[in-house]
Write a protein that holds these residues in place. Structure first.
Motif, PDB file in Angstrom:
ATOM      1  N   VAL A 112      -5.459   5.597   0.139  1.00  0.00           N
ATOM      2  CA  VAL A 112      -4.509   4.501   0.244  1.00  0.00           C
ATOM      3  C   VAL A 112      -4.880   3.477  -0.820  1.00  0.00           C
ATOM      4  O   VAL A 112      -6.044   3.117  -0.975  1.00  0.00           O
ATOM      5  CB  VAL A 112      -4.540   3.867   1.654  1.00  0.00           C
ATOM      6  N   THR A 138      -2.841   0.213  -3.561  1.00  0.00           N
ATOM      7  CA  THR A 138      -1.627  -0.556  -3.809  1.00  0.00           C
ATOM      8  C   THR A 138      -0.912   0.016  -5.036  1.00  0.00           C
ATOM      9  O   THR A 138      -1.507   0.731  -5.849  1.00  0.00           O
ATOM     10  CB  THR A 138      -1.942  -2.043  -4.069  1.00  0.00           C
ATOM     11  N   GLN A 170       0.833  -1.197   0.000  1.00  0.00           N
ATOM     12  CA  GLN A 170       0.000   0.000   0.000  1.00  0.00           C
ATOM     13  C   GLN A 170       0.866   1.245   0.000  1.00  0.00           C
ATOM     14  O   GLN A 170       1.956   1.272   0.572  1.00  0.00           O
ATOM     15  CB  GLN A 170      -0.915   0.008   1.211  1.00  0.00           C
TER      16      GLN A 170
END
Length: 163
Positions: free
Chosen positions: A129, A131, A112
């Protein structure tokens, strides 16, 4: 990390940017938009590359797009470079980012990161947030294609007038 789709979109973005030259007759607003987009992309890639280095070295990263949205920074970059230099900046910064992403492990791709977003005036909008894989997918499916299509649109009226 697989960046095949993103690489393909960058190829088409750069090909579209190469169609435009200093001599291409564009309305002032269209020229300013083309200049802004090329500076923005080059700066954004530099920011993402720095974050990719953080991910590789420290296992964590933040992507803060403020410098790539800063009106003063983009004005300075536009004034101090030619169109060809701006396209070359995009090409070189993408190559650097691509080489860093190629070093990502599967764990890095799923790690992340914090994405801090600013608007075209450089004003803070939000944090999220996601990935690295999600960021790369977003750039491959929305961000870079949107800029590519805007570059194509800038040239369309000029090419229609020439015929």
């Amino acid at each position: 990390m697989d960046v095949t789709a993103l690489a393909s979109v960058y190829d088409s973005l750069i090909a579209q940017a190469d169609v435009i030259t200093e001599a291409t007759a564009l309305p002032a607003a269209a020229r300013a938009d083309v200049d802004w987009r090329l500076c923005h992309i080059a700066l954004a890639d530099r920011i993402i590359a720095a974050a990719a280095r953080e991910q590789i070295d420290q296992g964590t990263a933040t992507v803060d797009n403020q410098p790539s949205m800063d009106p003063d920074r983009i004005k300075h970059m536009t004034r101090s470079t030619t169109h060809a230099q701006r396209v070359d900046n995009v090409r070189r910064n993408w190559a650097e980012l691509r080489s860093l992403l190629a070093r990502f492990s599967p764990a890095d791709a799923q790690a992340q990161l914090t994405l801090r977003m600013h608007d075209r005036n450089g004003e803070y909008v939000s944090d999220s947030v996601l990935t690295w894989s999600e960021l790369i997918e977003m750039r491959a499916t929305r961000h870079i294609p949107g800029h590519r299509d805007a570059l194509a649109q800038a040239v369309r009226p000029a090419s229609r007038q020439a015929h």
